[in-house]
Design a protein around this motif. Structure first.
Motif, PDB file in Angstrom:
ATOM      1  N   HIS A  39       0.856  -1.187   0.000  1.00  0.00           N
ATOM      2  CA  HIS A  39       0.000   0.000   0.000  1.00  0.00           C
ATOM      3  C   HIS A  39       0.893   1.239   0.000  1.00  0.00           C
ATOM      4  O   HIS A  39       1.460   1.601   1.033  1.00  0.00           O
ATOM      5  CB  HIS A  39      -0.897   0.007   1.242  1.00  0.00           C
ATOM      6  N   LEU A  40       1.020   1.888  -1.141  1.00  0.00           N
ATOM      7  CA  LEU A  40       1.869   3.065  -1.244  1.00  0.00           C
ATOM      8  C   LEU A  40       1.316   4.221  -0.426  1.00  0.00           C
ATOM      9  O   LEU A  40       2.071   5.053   0.075  1.00  0.00           O
ATOM     10  CB  LEU A  40       2.041   3.464  -2.714  1.00  0.00           C
ATOM     11  N   ALA A  79       3.607   6.311   2.364  1.00  0.00           N
ATOM     12  CA  ALA A  79       3.724   7.771   2.448  1.00  0.00           C
ATOM     13  C   ALA A  79       3.280   8.276   3.817  1.00  0.00           C
ATOM     14  O   ALA A  79       3.944   9.118   4.424  1.00  0.00           O
ATOM     15  CB  ALA A  79       2.900   8.429   1.344  1.00  0.00           C
ATOM     16  N   ALA A  80       2.177   7.753   4.324  1.00  0.00           N
ATOM     17  CA  ALA A  80       1.674   8.177   5.637  1.00  0.00           C
ATOM     18  C   ALA A  80       2.642   7.774   6.742  1.00  0.00           C
ATOM     19  O   ALA A  80       2.902   8.554   7.667  1.00  0.00           O
ATOM     20  CB  ALA A  80       0.289   7.586   5.892  1.00  0.00           C
ATOM     21  N   PRO A 114      -6.366   0.930  -6.870  1.00  0.00           N
ATOM     22  CA  PRO A 114      -5.195   0.415  -7.583  1.00  0.00           C
ATOM     23  C   PRO A 114      -4.080   1.441  -7.738  1.00  0.00           C
ATOM     24  O   PRO A 114      -2.905   1.071  -7.774  1.00  0.00           O
ATOM     25  CB  PRO A 114      -5.750   0.010  -8.959  1.00  0.00           C
ATOM     26  N   ALA A 115      -4.418   2.714  -7.780  1.00  0.00           N
ATOM     27  CA  ALA A 115      -3.395   3.756  -7.900  1.00  0.00           C
ATOM     28  C   ALA A 115      -2.557   3.870  -6.629  1.00  0.00           C
ATOM     29  O   ALA A 115      -1.479   4.463  -6.648  1.00  0.00           O
ATOM     30  CB  ALA A 115      -4.046   5.102  -8.218  1.00  0.00           C
ATOM     31  N   HIS A 116      -3.031   3.310  -5.529  1.00  0.00           N
ATOM     32  CA  HIS A 116      -2.313   3.363  -4.257  1.00  0.00           C
ATOM     33  C   HIS A 116      -1.541   2.078  -3.973  1.00  0.00           C
ATOM     34  O   HIS A 116      -0.978   1.927  -2.887  1.00  0.00           O
ATOM     35  CB  HIS A 116      -3.293   3.603  -3.104  1.00  0.00           C
ATOM     36  N   LEU A 117      -1.522   1.166  -4.923  1.00  0.00           N
ATOM     37  CA  LEU A 117      -0.895  -0.138  -4.734  1.00  0.00           C
ATOM     38  C   LEU A 117       0.317  -0.280  -5.636  1.00  0.00           C
ATOM     39  O   LEU A 117       0.346   0.284  -6.730  1.00  0.00           O
ATOM     40  CB  LEU A 117      -1.898  -1.256  -5.039  1.00  0.00           C
ATOM     41  N   GLY A 118       1.304  -1.011  -5.183  1.00  0.00           N
ATOM     42  CA  GLY A 118       2.490  -1.197  -6.007  1.00  0.00           C
ATOM     43  C   GLY A 118       3.225  -2.473  -5.670  1.00  0.00           C
ATOM     44  O   GLY A 118       3.094  -3.019  -4.574  1.00  0.00           O
ATOM     45  N   THR A 164       9.219  -5.860  -3.027  1.00  0.00           N
ATOM     46  CA  THR A 164       9.825  -7.085  -2.519  1.00  0.00           C
ATOM     47  C   THR A 164       9.348  -7.255  -1.079  1.00  0.00           C
ATOM     48  O   THR A 164       8.903  -6.284  -0.454  1.00  0.00           O
ATOM     49  CB  THR A 164      11.358  -6.999  -2.541  1.00  0.00           C
ATOM     50  N   PRO A 165       9.436  -8.463  -0.529  1.00  0.00           N
ATOM     51  CA  PRO A 165       9.058  -8.625   0.873  1.00  0.00           C
ATOM     52  C   PRO A 165       9.825  -7.683   1.804  1.00  0.00           C
ATOM     53  O   PRO A 165       9.265  -7.146   2.757  1.00  0.00           O
ATOM     54  CB  PRO A 165       9.372 -10.094   1.162  1.00  0.00           C
ATOM     55  N   GLY A 166      11.095  -7.441   1.513  1.00  0.00           N
ATOM     56  CA  GLY A 166      11.887  -6.527   2.337  1.00  0.00           C
ATOM     57  C   GLY A 166      11.386  -5.095   2.266  1.00  0.00           C
ATOM     58  O   GLY A 166      11.315  -4.396   3.280  1.00  0.00           O
ATOM     59  N   GLN A 167      11.048  -4.635   1.068  1.00  0.00           N
ATOM     60  CA  GLN A 167      10.506  -3.281   0.916  1.00  0.00           C
ATOM     61  C   GLN A 167       9.184  -3.151   1.656  1.00  0.00           C
ATOM     62  O   GLN A 167       8.931  -2.144   2.311  1.00  0.00           O
ATOM     63  CB  GLN A 167      10.292  -2.961  -0.569  1.00  0.00           C
TER      64      GLN A 167
END
Length: 133
Positions: A49-50, A54-55, A74-78, A81-84
């Motif tokens: 969840h991008l 950000a929050a 969908p615009a808030h999803l990206g 990797t599991p680490g990110q």
């Protein structure tokens, strides 16, 4: 532009929980939203969840009941990797551990193990010296 907060069933963790076919069973709502908009998820990636990332970086999203977990925009999803994905969750134990810069003894000498976990290399050297005399 804003979050689309899923109003249906949610898991205890707050993630949207959507029933699909009996064969597939329920799936996470943000995963379904991503796949409907962008296609299948490549091997080795997760959907993050991008909006949460950000929050969280602003310090606006702390604690276990993050509203962004139910976002299916969908615009808030990206792809992450599991680490990110773990790094973007500062309130979880994994996120807290990833952010540590020094061990409990004050060393800043991390090594990454085969399983992806980290340990302090200096503490490990000291332990091995003590064990082997």
């Amino acid at each position: 532009d804003g979050c689309w907060i899923y109003s249906g069933a949610k898991a205890k963790s707050g993630y949207a929980w959507v029933s699909t076919t009996k064969k597939d069973g329920p799936k996470l709502g943000h995963v379904i939203a991503f796949e409907m908009e962008y296609g299948s998820i490549p091997e080795g990636y997760q959907i993050g969840h991008l909006c949460h990332d950000a929050a969280a970086s602003r310090g606006d999203c702390a604690g276990g009941k993050c509203i962004h977990r139910a976002c299916v925009n969908p615009a808030h999803l990206g792809l992450q990797t599991p680490g990110q994905n773990a790094y973007a969750s500062p309130h979880t134990q994994v996120g807290k551990n990833i952010r540590k810069t020094h061990c409990v003894h004050g060393h800043n000498d991390w090594t990454v193990r085969k399983d992806g976990s980290r340990r302090c290399a200096e503490c490990h050297r000291i332990t091995e010296r003590n064990r082997h005399g």
